[in-house]
Structure formats: C-alpha cells, structure tokens
Design an enzyme around this catalytic site. Structure first.
Site, PDB file in Angstrom:
ATOM      1  CG  ASP A 188       1.833  -0.991   3.345  1.00  0.00           C
ATOM      2  OD1 ASP A 188       1.041  -0.646   4.230  1.00  0.00           O
ATOM      3  OD2 ASP A 188       1.562  -1.781   2.421  1.00  0.00           O
ATOM      4  CG  HIS A 226      -1.725  -1.014   1.610  1.00  0.00           C
ATOM      5  ND1 HIS A 226      -1.291  -2.129   2.269  1.00  0.00           N
ATOM      6  CD2 HIS A 226      -3.057  -1.187   1.412  1.00  0.00           C
ATOM      7  CE1 HIS A 226      -2.323  -2.949   2.468  1.00  0.00           C
ATOM      8  NE2 HIS A 226      -3.390  -2.408   1.948  1.00  0.00           N
TER       9      HIS A 226
HETATM   10  C1  XUL Z   1      -7.272  -6.667   4.419  1.00  0.00           C
HETATM   11  C2  XUL Z   1      -6.438  -7.098   3.303  1.00  0.00           C
HETATM   12  C3  XUL Z   1      -5.616  -6.045   2.686  1.00  0.00           C
HETATM   13  C4  XUL Z   1      -5.502  -6.144   1.196  1.00  0.00           C
HETATM   14  C5  XUL Z   1      -4.786  -4.992   0.557  1.00  0.00           C
HETATM   15  O1  XUL Z   1      -7.981  -7.674   5.051  1.00  0.00           O
HETATM   16  O2  XUL Z   1      -6.408  -8.262   2.960  1.00  0.00           O
HETATM   17  O3  XUL Z   1      -4.366  -6.065   3.272  1.00  0.00           O
HETATM   18  O4  XUL Z   1      -4.871  -7.325   0.800  1.00  0.00           O
HETATM   19  O5  XUL Z   1      -5.381  -3.783   0.832  1.00  0.00           O
END
Ligand code: XUL
Ligand code: CO
Length: 436
Positions: free
Chosen positions: A103, A100
C-alpha cells in the site's frame, strides 16, 4: 502544501452539535472506565482503503476523485501520499495507522528493487511519525495481489513462492519494527484452497505452521516485541480460507504450539461471512485470552460479500464495546477501520464523514456499554442464571470432584432435575434497548 484545505481540524463538539465535520461523541479526553477514549479505542486508519482504494468493483473501474494522486506506481507519487495520509490522520485526531507493504510502497521487478523502494518510503513514514506523534498500530505484507501468489504464499505448492513470502514478511517485519509498530498482522490472503482434489491440506497447513515459527524466530532475532495477530476470515478470495474463524485459528495455533506468540485481529465482516456475529468472535477469542485487536467495519446482509463498510450501527458498536470493556481494552491492539467509502461516495470529504461516523459510533457504543456494565444489568442476570453452580451439586461439578457414577447416584436419589428458569431473552433485549 495542504491537501484537504477545505476541511477544518475535526474537534469534539458534543451531542448537540449540528456540524457534520465534528465529533458528537468521540471525545479523546473523556474518561470511560478509568481510561481516556483515546487510549481505550486506539483508533487506526488503514492505508489500503483510504489512500489506495479506487472505487473499482468487478463491474466497473475507478470512481474516486483523489486529486493528489497521479495514478502512477512511482516512488514520488507514493512519497506524496504519505503527506496526504498524515494530514488526514492529524485532522481526524487518529492516533494510529496501519499498512500493507504494497500500500505504502511500489513493488519492484525484483525483490531487491521492492525492498529499496520500501526503505525510501519508510524513511518518509518515520519522519512523518516523528513530526506528528502518530504511531503505527500494525504492519503487514500483501501476499495476495501479485500473480506469483495465485496458489497462496506459505501454503503455495511452489516452494519458491514460500521463499519469496518469507523474504517479504522478513522485510515487512523489519520495517514495522523500525517504525515502532505495536503489532504485526497475518491475514490469510490466499492461504486456503479452491478444490480439495488438487490440494494436500496437511502439507499446506504444516507449511503454514513452519512459516509462522520462522516469523517468531525472526522477531526474536531482531528484537521485535510487537504482538503477532492472525485475522480470521472464512472465504474470499479462496473458497475456504484456512483461518476460517476464531475457533479454527485458535485450533491451528494450539496444535502447532504457537498460542503464546499469536493473538487474533477480529473483523466484523469476516465474522458475519463465517456465520457468526462479531460479538461471538470477540467473546470467543477474549475468553481464551486471544483477543488482540479489531478491524472495525460492517457487511451488508443483502450483498453477502466482504463489502467493508464503515460501522455506523450503534447496536453493533455497543456489542463490540461490551466485549472489549470486559477485558479492559485492546492495547497493544486497537480499533482499526478496515473500511472503505462506497464507490458512489467519490469526493475526498466523504473520507472524513466516513471516519467521523465510525469513531462516533464506537464512542456511543462505549458509553452505552459502560453504563450497562455500571448498572450491572447483564452481569447480575447472567450470574443469577448460573447460581445452581454456586452451591451444592453444581459447586461439586465445577470443582471436578464428582464422577459419572456419583452424578448417577445423586439423580437416582433425587428422581428428576430441578425446574428450569426462563431465559428471559425478550426482557433482556428490551433492557438493552432502554440504554440505546
Ligand atoms: C481482507 C482484510 C485485509 C487485512 C489485512 O479481507 O481484511 O485487508 O485486514 O491484510
Ligand atoms: Co481486515
């Protein structure tokens, strides 16, 4: 500077090895159904759990020891983490990673400041990718942590939040594109509701569709050819997430004319929270041509929330690989470990054990699934179960050439249906066990 100086390069040593820091089943060069394991799995390591996880839970704070991290949200700390992460990816022979925006890069007081930080980190990520050959499986935007997203992002009743989310996704897509990301993920974050009394569901869903069309338009504008992926999840953080499961996502995409642009990233723990098995979600999306990628993890039956544990269950991995091999793999998607070590597993070496275990479990599952497929035990049995549709009345039904009246005439003449055959569930489960 080496951050995991005590950890050697993780190599394949074969099933007889007793070395915990070696692969026993994942051999990147080994060919399964015509492709190397490296290309079949396209293993990816997620930045959020592995480099930003702290071990905190609703009852207690951070436990994980990460000697390289000063705990600050500075750009310098974030830049150092890139070195740590790429050393980790290399030692594990992981060909992909994903993140993300928040992150990898510190947020800012303004959007401009956040974007500038992201650009600085992206420079370093690009350098590290070029140096190591490790690639970006997917990027995404975190639109759930900041308080502005308390009511959602694209589905927030606050139009300014929709605008902020649009700007954030625009930037995250551009950075993903610049880094050669092969996919871009939309997990629902807080796109859902806590109570229908205060929610205009139709308006929120329309806004989400509009948001997605803007994303498709922007991808075309910048020449981003990566695959868009929705990641179904039924609940957490909201009581009802709009992307509940594969079926709900595909219905939303079909209803809003987005099916050509978006596939699905299926996550095990999300499938089970939805009351499905992972295999159900994989098969359901695959038969509709929409299985794009997976977030490999597992939940805990007794805890019942999204525990994101590493997948070590060979039976589960076999089921996943049966579905994945059936469609010839996942590319341009892959197998991303959206999984975190337990807060009690607080040493850096636990990160290695965890990923080695997940990679080996999938490799074993794939070998077993390939053998089952080669012997044709499932396919032969299933084909036989439907032979009444291969000829006679069944063939005509499938061809669409009979009406209700025709079928009534057929059955009036025949009097009753032919006897059923056994489903042989116990037998087929025993046969699968013979392969484990
Ligand atoms: C949340 C989840 C996230 C997604 C990316 O449950 O799985 O980490 O993979 O936003
Ligand atoms: Co996920």
């Amino acid at each position: 500077m080496e951050y995991f100086a005590d950890i050697p390069q993780i190599e394949y040593e074969g099933p007889q090895s007793k070395n915990s820091l070696a692969f026993k089943h994942y051999n990147p060069e080994e060919i399964l159904e015509g492709q190397s394991m490296r290309d079949l799995f396209r293993f990816s390591i997620c930045y959020w759990h592995t480099f930003r996880g702290t071990g905190s839970d609703p009852f207690g704070g951070a436990t994980l020891q990460r000697p390289w991290d000063d705990g600050s949200n500075s750009v310098e700390n974030a830049l150092k983490r890139v070195d740590v992460a790429f050393e980790f990816f290399e030692k594990l022979q992981a060909p992909y990673y994903c993140f993300h925006d928040k992150d990898v890069s510190p947020d800012g007081d303004t959007l401009k400041e956040a974007n500038d930080n992201f650009d600085r980190i992206a420079d370093k990520l690009q350098e590290a990718q070029e140096r190591t050959g490790i690639k970006l499986l997917w990027g995404t935007a975190n639109m759930f942590s900041h308080p502005r997203f308390m009511h959602g992002a694209a589905t927030s009743p606050n139009a300014d939040v929709f605008a902020y989310a649009a700007a954030q996704v625009k930037k995250a897509m551009e950075v993903t594109h610049r880094l050669g990301g092969e996919n871009y993920v939309f997990w629902g974050g807080r796109e859902g509701y806590m109570n229908l009394f205060n929610t205009d569901m139709k308006r929120e869903l329309d806004h989400l569709a509009q948001f997605m069309h803007l994303a498709v338009e922007h991808a075309q504008k910048i020449g981003f050819k990566g695959q868009f992926l929705f990641e179904p999840k039924p609940k957490e953080p909201t009581k009802h997430q709009y992307d509940f499961d594969a079926a709900a996502c595909l219905n939303f995409l079909r209803a809003n004319d987005l099916l050509d642009h978006v596939k699905l990233n299926i996550e095990t723990n999300h499938a089970t929270l939805a009351g499905h098995t992972m295999m159900h979600e994989l098969v359901y999306s695959s038969i509709q041509g929409a299985l794009g990628s997976i977030d490999a993890n597992t939940g805990d039956l007794l805890l019942g929330w999204d525990t994101d544990q590493f997948p070590t269950d060979i039976y589960l991995a076999t089921q996943c690989m049966l579905a994945i091999l059936d469609q010839g793999g996942l590319a341009p998607g892959g197998v991303n470990f959206d999984a975190k070590v337990r807060r009690e597993s607080f040493e850096p070496i636990d990160l290695f054990y965890a990923h080695i275990g997940g990679m080996d479990a999938f490799a074993r599952g794939a070998k077993i699934a390939a053998q089952i497929r080669k012997d044709g035990v499932l396919s032969d049995f299933v084909a036989k179960r439907y032979t009444s549709y291969d000829e006679g009345i069944g063939k005509q039904i499938e061809a669409g050439s009979l009406s209700f009246a025709d079928l009534e005439a057929y059955m009036l003449e025949k009097g009753d249906s032919a006897p059923n055959s056994s489903g042989r569930q116990e037998w087929i489960e025993n046969v699968i066990n013979d392969y484990l």
